[in-house]
Design a protein around this motif. Structure first.
Motif, short mmCIF file in Angstrom:
data_model
loop_
_atom_site.label_atom_id
_atom_site.label_comp_id
_atom_site.label_asym_id
_atom_site.label_seq_id
_atom_site.Cartn_x
_atom_site.Cartn_y
_atom_site.Cartn_z
N UNK A 276 -23.15 27.08 64.53
CA UNK A 276 -24.35 27.98 64.78
C UNK A 276 -24.62 28.72 63.50
N UNK A 277 -23.53 29.04 62.70
CA UNK A 277 -23.68 30.00 61.55
C UNK A 277 -23.93 29.03 60.27
N UNK A 278 -24.15 27.89 60.77
CA UNK A 278 -24.39 26.97 59.24
C UNK A 278 -22.95 26.12 58.91
N UNK A 279 -23.52 25.17 58.15
CA UNK A 279 -21.98 24.23 58.00
C UNK A 279 -20.81 24.70 57.18
N UNK A 280 -19.75 24.30 58.08
CA UNK A 280 -18.65 25.23 57.40
C UNK A 280 -17.39 23.99 56.98
N UNK A 281 -16.54 23.94 56.06
CA UNK A 281 -15.71 23.08 55.62
C UNK A 281 -14.49 23.24 56.71
N UNK A 282 -14.13 22.20 57.25
CA UNK A 282 -13.10 21.79 58.13
C UNK A 282 -11.70 21.52 57.31
N UNK A 283 -12.19 20.53 56.54
CA UNK A 283 -11.05 20.18 55.75
C UNK A 283 -11.58 19.34 54.41
N UNK A 284 -10.93 19.22 53.29
CA UNK A 284 -11.14 18.50 52.17
C UNK A 284 -10.17 17.37 52.25
N UNK A 285 -10.60 16.25 51.67
CA UNK A 285 -9.71 15.20 51.34
C UNK A 285 -9.99 14.73 50.03
N UNK A 286 -8.90 14.28 49.35
CA UNK A 286 -8.92 14.00 47.93
C UNK A 286 -9.15 12.45 47.67
N UNK A 287 -9.83 11.81 48.74
CA UNK A 287 -9.90 10.32 48.55
C UNK A 287 -11.17 9.89 49.71
N UNK A 288 -11.32 8.75 49.41
CA UNK A 288 -12.25 8.01 50.59
C UNK A 288 -11.42 8.23 51.86
N UNK A 289 -12.52 8.20 53.06
CA UNK A 289 -11.97 8.31 54.54
C UNK A 289 -11.72 6.89 54.94
N UNK A 290 -10.80 7.00 55.93
CA UNK A 290 -10.36 5.89 56.71
C UNK A 290 -10.69 6.15 58.08
N UNK A 291 -11.67 5.57 59.03
CA UNK A 291 -12.57 4.34 58.70
C UNK A 291 -14.21 4.64 58.17
N UNK A 292 -14.26 5.89 57.47
CA UNK A 292 -15.61 6.34 57.15
C UNK A 292 -16.20 5.15 56.11
N UNK A 293 -15.13 4.88 55.16
CA UNK A 293 -15.21 4.01 53.81
C UNK A 293 -15.91 2.49 54.35
N UNK A 294 -15.40 2.32 55.74
CA UNK A 294 -15.73 0.94 56.20
C UNK A 294 -17.28 0.92 56.80
N UNK A 295 -18.09 2.14 56.62
CA UNK A 295 -19.33 2.06 57.03
C UNK A 295 -20.23 2.67 55.97
N UNK A 296 -19.53 3.33 55.01
CA UNK A 296 -20.10 3.94 53.84
C UNK A 296 -20.54 2.75 52.80
N UNK A 297 -19.58 2.27 52.08
CA UNK A 297 -19.61 1.20 51.27
C UNK A 297 -20.49 0.06 51.66
N UNK A 298 -20.44 -0.43 52.80
CA UNK A 298 -21.19 -1.63 53.07
C UNK A 298 -23.03 -0.99 52.91
N UNK A 299 -23.23 0.11 52.83
CA UNK A 299 -24.60 0.60 52.56
C UNK A 299 -24.75 0.81 50.96
N UNK A 300 -23.76 0.72 50.32
CA UNK A 300 -24.05 1.13 48.67
C UNK A 300 -24.76 -0.16 48.03
#
Ligand code: AMP
Ligand code: GLY
Length: 423
Positions: A276-300
């Protein structure tokens, strides 16, 4: 060019398939890769954490460019070690990978540079943590400082549960030394968004947003997993939200890392909660996510290897990074019982027409056949004009794949679709 990819899951398979599109690539080695990746790269039985063996292999094969994908080797300094023998790499050095490797570091960084995140306290002493929990707001979130295979976060609904969590981390050391320090933080609510970004330390280019489904079972029930499915783009991540994130989170983080002498190059993953108070960081990862990469890279639409090299060379500002306007959905097919106990060794049959959509996470070759060898076995991705169509197609493909003890969630993308319909 000879490329080396460190890692062996569905994320690495997606990276390898995309890198292969570049015509100058003659050879890709995956360390260790897996039975499915073996169709697209030469797999070599060297563990992703065995840095001396990775370096020796890279030297022997005269590798031109290396991609270090998983968190462990990044935090352990795999990029530093490869750079020392003159091999350019995609991924941050250890001094920057600490943004994922230590939650205490990342929370303190956000506080110092005014980047929005949950309120928190850090404890290195059990008694102090227990004392604090007597009056902390409930629910509360307990996080082990170091890497803990994605299991180092406990959301405690009661004071007793919170104390138990702290004891298990600090006294029983269930996550080993990762739990020597703990972060106790404010419980936030709101839709979650994953944003992967390319950065060369000066320029940051966010990729298409995505949404993970972390719980094992339908309706977001069951244990937390590495991720049971993803969709992209994430409908909660509107153009307005993106603008705020860019100004208040993405650019300030890149600048903060540079100011700390820890220039971050590679893929920086922002795990966000839209509160409600805007976007906040829950976590940083120093790499591609898994399985985020499997939906993001096919769109690149741009060439992945070229973009990766621009992050290494510091020329990202001159690089075009384009994404298709389509939608993707990835359904993870897992072994029944994952993330707890599960059986392995079941033969997998994938029809030829489905194969291009499959990213293999946990499978091995045994007597010439592909068999299950992990908890998450396959990611099946479909790309379509609309989210609804992408979801339907992903499930149509999933049903054509067979292996004993297979299980998957039936509601990947359901919430995203509802959010879209109520727009
Ligand atoms: P992580 O292992 O850091 O990805 O965290 C696992 C999950 O815990 C996140 O995806 C969130 O759903 C949840 N989580 C982490 N921190 C918080 C928080 N401060 N408030 C609410 N949920 C959280
Ligand atoms: N899917 C979450 C992660 O890669 O950490």
């Amino acid at each position: 060019m000879k490329i080396l990819v460190v890692g062996g899951g569905g994320r690495e398979h997606a990276i390898i398939k995309k890198i292969k599109e570049n015509k100058s690539v003659e050879q890709i080695y995956a360390l260790p890769g897996n039975g499915g990746i073996a169709k697209d790269a030469t797999c070599v039985d060297i563990g992703a954490k065995d840095i001396p063996a990775i370096v020796a292999f890279a030297k022997e094969k005269q590798i031109d460019y290396a991609v270090v994908a998983p968190d462990d080797p990044l935090v352990l300094g795999c990029v530093d070690a490869l750079e020392e023998i003159g091999i350019p790499c995609f991924g941050p050095r250890a001094s920057a990978a600490i943004i994922e490797g230590s939650k205490v570091f990342s929370k303190n960084l956000m506080k110092k540079y005014g980047i929005p995140t949950a309120e928190y306290e850090v404890f290195s002493n059990l008694e102090d943590a227990l004392e604090y929990l007597n009056s902390a707001p409930i629910p509360t979130v307990i996080k082990a400082d170091g890497l803990a295979l994605g299991k180092g976060v406990i959301i405690a609904m009661t004071r007793e549960e919170a104390k138990e969590a702290v004891r298990s981390m600090m006294e029983d050391k269930i996550f080993g030394e990762s739990g020597s320090n703990v972060v106790i933080e404010e419980f936030l609510t709101g839709p979650e968004v994953s944003v992967l970004s390319f950065t060369d330390g000066k320029t940051v280019i966010p990729m298409i947003s995505s949404q993970d489904h972390k719980r094992a079972h339908d309706g977001d029930t069951g244990l937390n997993t590495g991720g049971m499915g993803t969709v992209a783009p994430n409908p909660y991540y509107t153009a307005d939200v993106e603008k705020i994130c860019m100004e208040k989170i993405f650019i300030p983080t890149i600048r903060a890392m540079e100011a700390e002498g820890r220039t971050f190059k590679g893929c920086l993953y922002f795990g966000l909660m839209l509160t409600e108070n805007g976007p906040k960081v829950i976590e940083y990862n120093c790499r591609f996510g898994d399985p985020e990469t499997q939906v993001v890279l096919p769109l690149l639409e741009s060439d992945l290897l070229t973009v990766m090299q621009a992050t290494t060379n510091g020329t990202l500002d001159k690089c075009e990074v384009k994404f298709a306007k389509s939608n993707t959905c990835c359904v993870i097919m897992a072994s029944n019982g994952y993330p707890s106990h599960y059986e392995k060794g079941y033969e997998i049959t994938i029809p030829d027409d489905v194969l291009p959509n499959v990213y293999v996470a946990g499978a091995a070759i045994k007597d010439g056949a592909l068999v299950t060898s992990g908890g998450r076995v396959l990611g099946v991705t479909a790309k379509k004009d609309t989210l609804g169509e992408a979801i339907c197609e992903a499930y149509r493909l999933v049903e054509k794949i067979k292996f004993d003890n297979a299980f998957y969630r039936h509601d990947i993308g359901k919430r995203a679709l509802m959010a879209k319909e109520t727009d």
